[in-house]
Design an enzyme around this catalytic site. Structure first.
Site, short mmCIF file in Angstrom:
data_model
loop_
_atom_site.label_atom_id
_atom_site.label_comp_id
_atom_site.label_asym_id
_atom_site.label_seq_id
_atom_site.Cartn_x
_atom_site.Cartn_y
_atom_site.Cartn_z
N ASP A 96 0.83 -1.14 -0.09
CA ASP A 96 0.08 0.12 -0.11
C ASP A 96 0.94 1.18 -0.14
O ASP A 96 1.95 1.31 0.39
CB ASP A 96 -0.97 0.05 1.18
CG ASP A 96 -2.07 0.88 1.01
OD1 ASP A 96 -2.88 1.07 2.04
OD2 ASP A 96 -2.12 1.63 0.06
N SER A 97 0.18 2.34 -0.56
CA SER A 97 1.19 3.61 -0.73
C SER A 97 1.46 4.53 0.32
O SER A 97 2.35 5.33 0.14
CB SER A 97 0.46 4.27 -2.03
OG SER A 97 -0.79 4.72 -1.45
N GLY A 98 0.98 4.26 1.31
CA GLY A 98 1.11 5.10 2.48
C GLY A 98 -0.06 6.12 2.81
O GLY A 98 -0.15 6.85 3.74
N PHE A 100 -3.30 5.91 3.04
CA PHE A 100 -4.29 5.59 4.23
C PHE A 100 -3.66 5.66 5.40
O PHE A 100 -4.21 6.30 6.20
CB PHE A 100 -4.85 4.24 4.01
CG PHE A 100 -5.95 3.98 5.04
CD1 PHE A 100 -5.61 3.11 5.95
CD2 PHE A 100 -7.09 4.44 4.87
CE1 PHE A 100 -6.52 2.71 7.01
CE2 PHE A 100 -8.14 4.03 5.75
CZ PHE A 100 -7.96 2.99 6.71
N ASP A 150 -2.68 8.36 -2.59
CA ASP A 150 -3.99 8.82 -2.72
C ASP A 150 -4.40 9.43 -1.48
O ASP A 150 -3.90 9.33 -0.35
CB ASP A 150 -5.01 7.83 -3.15
CG ASP A 150 -5.12 6.81 -2.08
OD1 ASP A 150 -3.99 6.43 -1.45
OD2 ASP A 150 -6.25 6.05 -1.77
N GLN A 193 -11.62 6.72 -5.60
CA GLN A 193 -12.21 7.36 -4.48
C GLN A 193 -13.33 7.84 -4.84
O GLN A 193 -13.99 7.51 -5.80
CB GLN A 193 -11.17 8.41 -4.12
CG GLN A 193 -9.74 8.04 -3.55
CD GLN A 193 -9.94 7.14 -2.36
OE1 GLN A 193 -11.01 7.15 -1.67
NE2 GLN A 193 -8.74 6.26 -1.68
N GLY A 220 -11.30 4.13 0.01
CA GLY A 220 -12.34 5.12 0.53
C GLY A 220 -13.56 4.19 0.97
O GLY A 220 -14.37 4.79 1.52
N ASP A 270 -7.84 -7.37 1.25
CA ASP A 270 -6.89 -7.44 2.55
C ASP A 270 -7.31 -6.77 3.91
O ASP A 270 -8.24 -5.89 3.55
CB ASP A 270 -5.35 -6.51 2.09
CG ASP A 270 -5.56 -5.15 2.62
OD1 ASP A 270 -6.37 -4.28 1.70
OD2 ASP A 270 -5.47 -4.82 3.71
N CYS A 308 -12.72 -27.40 10.52
CA CYS A 308 -11.60 -26.67 9.81
C CYS A 308 -10.30 -27.96 10.16
O CYS A 308 -10.35 -28.58 10.95
CB CYS A 308 -11.14 -25.66 10.93
SG CYS A 308 -9.73 -24.87 10.15
N CYS A 310 -7.42 -27.01 9.62
CA CYS A 310 -5.80 -26.12 9.98
C CYS A 310 -5.13 -26.87 11.06
O CYS A 310 -5.57 -27.67 11.73
CB CYS A 310 -6.10 -24.67 9.92
SG CYS A 310 -6.49 -24.56 11.88
N CYS A 313 -6.54 -26.63 14.55
CA CYS A 313 -7.85 -27.56 14.88
C CYS A 313 -7.40 -28.92 14.80
O CYS A 313 -8.22 -29.67 15.30
CB CYS A 313 -8.81 -27.16 13.72
SG CYS A 313 -9.35 -25.41 14.03
N HIS A 339 -5.34 -20.20 12.62
CA HIS A 339 -6.62 -20.60 12.21
C HIS A 339 -7.59 -19.55 11.40
O HIS A 339 -8.15 -19.69 10.37
CB HIS A 339 -7.45 -21.01 13.50
CG HIS A 339 -8.91 -21.11 13.24
ND1 HIS A 339 -9.23 -22.26 12.52
CD2 HIS A 339 -9.96 -20.25 13.60
CE1 HIS A 339 -10.74 -22.03 12.69
NE2 HIS A 339 -11.07 -20.77 12.90
N1 LIG Z 1 -4.04 3.84 -0.11
C1 LIG Z 1 -5.08 3.40 0.33
N2 LIG Z 1 -5.27 2.26 1.22
C2 LIG Z 1 -6.42 2.07 2.10
C3 LIG Z 1 -6.46 1.12 3.20
C4 LIG Z 1 -7.71 1.00 3.71
N3 LIG Z 1 -8.01 -0.04 4.50
C5 LIG Z 1 -9.24 0.32 5.14
N4 LIG Z 1 -9.86 -0.24 6.10
C6 LIG Z 1 -9.19 -0.98 7.05
C7 LIG Z 1 -10.33 -1.02 8.13
C8 LIG Z 1 -9.78 -2.09 9.23
C9 LIG Z 1 -9.04 -1.55 10.44
C10 LIG Z 1 -8.60 -2.42 11.52
C11 LIG Z 1 -9.30 -3.60 11.46
C12 LIG Z 1 -8.98 -4.44 12.62
C13 LIG Z 1 -10.15 -4.76 13.78
O1 LIG Z 1 -10.85 -3.81 14.03
C14 LIG Z 1 -10.37 -3.87 10.72
C15 LIG Z 1 -10.72 -3.33 9.36
N5 LIG Z 1 -10.02 0.97 4.16
C16 LIG Z 1 -8.87 1.49 3.25
C17 LIG Z 1 -8.85 2.53 2.41
C18 LIG Z 1 -7.71 2.67 1.65
C19 LIG Z 1 -7.48 3.70 0.68
O2 LIG Z 1 -8.55 4.56 0.12
N6 LIG Z 1 -6.39 4.22 -0.04
ZN LIG Z 2 -8.61 -24.15 12.11
#
Ligand SMILES: Nc1nc2cc3nc(NCCc4ccc(CCO)cc4)[nH]c3cc2c(=O)[nH]1
Ligand SMILES: [Zn+2]
Length: 376
Positions: A96-98, A100, A150, A193, A220, A270, A308, A310, A313, A339
């Site tokens: 990822d580019s940084g 977020f 972005d 976005q 986004g 991801d 499961c 794994c 398990c 798991h």
């Molecule tokens: N460059 C870029 N990277 C992103 C990464 C992101 N990651 C998210 N959401 C992650 C949300 C998220 C964060 C923590 C946890 C752990 C349990 O709470 C689970 C989900 N939205 C995102 C949007 C962007 C985006 O527009 N641009």
């Molecule tokens: Zn398992």
């Protein structure tokens, strides 16, 4: 864009939905889609070795430009021979580019046309990231798939703010593309976005598609909007993207969101969710979430999930894993992480089979019923 090292091969579309079966070819190997990517922010998927990740079927992992730039430094990783060599992972890596991370981690940031000024979340030192800098760092890391720099605006920002942000993100995407043109061993994705506004999503998608990226991320999202709002954005955004290129939904990892994203034409996902919740003893099982730390499991000698296969398990019980987590034994979170990652990777394997069999909606019904999602 000249011939890209990242190729998408569409194998089949599912008869009743927008789901696709495909594969993505990269310089470090090919993986099937739809695919869930374990997150290895600091050049490790927490508690898991590369051999264990391969064993469970992880096709590609994600690392973070922002974090690796700060620690250990992208120049050091370059000296080590790049991220693959540094972390002993010879399969595909996406970074990822940084964008977020700056908005979600760093304090006091100032967004300008040139880039973003902010303070390190580690020591408050003043930092600056730009589209060119983000490309340079990712070039040093040597990831197979890079992300454009972005701005990920909050979902409920006013229309005018999001419009200006989308237009700047498109200008940043162009600058990143120009800065990257040199290196042809790494592919670069554009990030769409536009928050929840259909016309801004269309403007963003059209800008990026005209730049001919080898793949497109939908950014986004997973920033606090509801599941229904995310699905609504995907309903109108994925059809704006070319069918012969991958679509990657960033930050999404809950089981129902993965299935709903696939149904709407998403190929890659991801999320830190599986490894993050594992560390406090929360597991995803075929019968829903199980908080193994709870007293009710103290003498429960069944596996985490009886369906499961794994490593955790097959060899350990809830009682044993609860004991380890309660005593803060690191082996406990290794087992819950193994798991949870296996669960999501396996879920996507079953989803790919359902696409092959044209019964994804039936699969979704059965899965959500068993998991305990009170689906309508
Ligand atoms: N460059 C870029 N990277 C992103 C990464 C992101 N990651 C998210 N959401 C992650 C949300 C998220 C964060 C923590 C946890 C752990 C349990 O709470 C689970 C989900 N939205 C995102 C949007 C962007 C985006 O527009 N641009
Ligand atoms: Zn398992």
């Amino acid at each position: 864009m000249k011939d890209s090292p990242i190729k998408y091969r569409l194998i089949k579309t599912e008869k009743h939905t927008g789901a696709r079966l495909g594969e993505i070819i990269t310089p470090h190997g090919t993986f099937p889609t739809p695919m869930f990517m374990p997150v290895g922010t600091l050049a490790t998927v927490k508690t898991q070795s590369p051999e264990e990740l391969k064993e469970m079927g992880a096709g590609i992992i994600l690392s973070n430009t922002y974090h690796l730039w700060l620690r250990p430094g992208d120049e050091l990783v370059k000296k080590a021979g790049g991220l693959h060599k540094f972390m002993n992972w010879d399969q595909p890596i996406l970074t990822d580019s940084g964008g977020f991370q700056v908005f979600s981690l760093a304090d006091t940031r100032k967004i300008e046309e040139e880039g973003v000024h902010f303070k390190s979340h580690l020591n408050g030192a003043p930092l600056f990231l730009s589209p060119e800098k983000a490309i340079q760092i990712q070039n040093n890391l040597g990831s197979d798939i890079m992300m454009s720099f972005d701005e990920c605006p909050q979902f409920y920002q006013p229309y005018d703010y999001v419009k200006a942000s989308v237009e700047r993100t498109s200008r940043w995407a162009e600058r990143g593309l120009n800065a990257h043109a040199k290196k042809d061993s790494q592919g670069l994705f554009g990030i769409v976005q536009g928050a929840g506004f259909e016309d801004l999503r269309r403007q963003s998608a059209q800008d990026l598609v005209s730049m001919d990226f080898p793949g497109y991320s939908i950014g986004g999202l997973a920033v606090g909007e509801s599941h229904e709002e995310m699905n609504a954005v995907l309903d109108f955004t994925t059809p704006m993207l070319p069918t012969n290129k991958p679509r990657y939904l960033m930050g999404v990892g809950a089981p129902d969101s993965l299935i709903d994203g696939v149904i709407r034409g998403i190929d890659m996902f991801d999320c830190v969710l599986p490894t993050r919740i594992a560390r406090n003893g929360t597991c995803m099982t075929s019968r829903g979430r199980l908080v193994v730390k709870n007293a009710q499991y103290a003498e429960d000698f069944r596996p985490l999930d009886e369906n499961c296969d794994c490593y955790a398990c097959k060899n350990y019980t809830r009682a044993y894993i609860r004991h380890l987590i309660k005593c803060d034994e690191t082996f406990g979170m290794r087992l819950t992480s193994t798991h949870n990652l296996h669960f999501l990777i396996n879920l996507m394997k079953n989803v790919r089979q359902a696409i092959m069999d044209d019964n994804l909606l039936e699969f979704r019904e059965d899965f959500c019923e068993a998991y305990g999602y009170n689906k309508e």
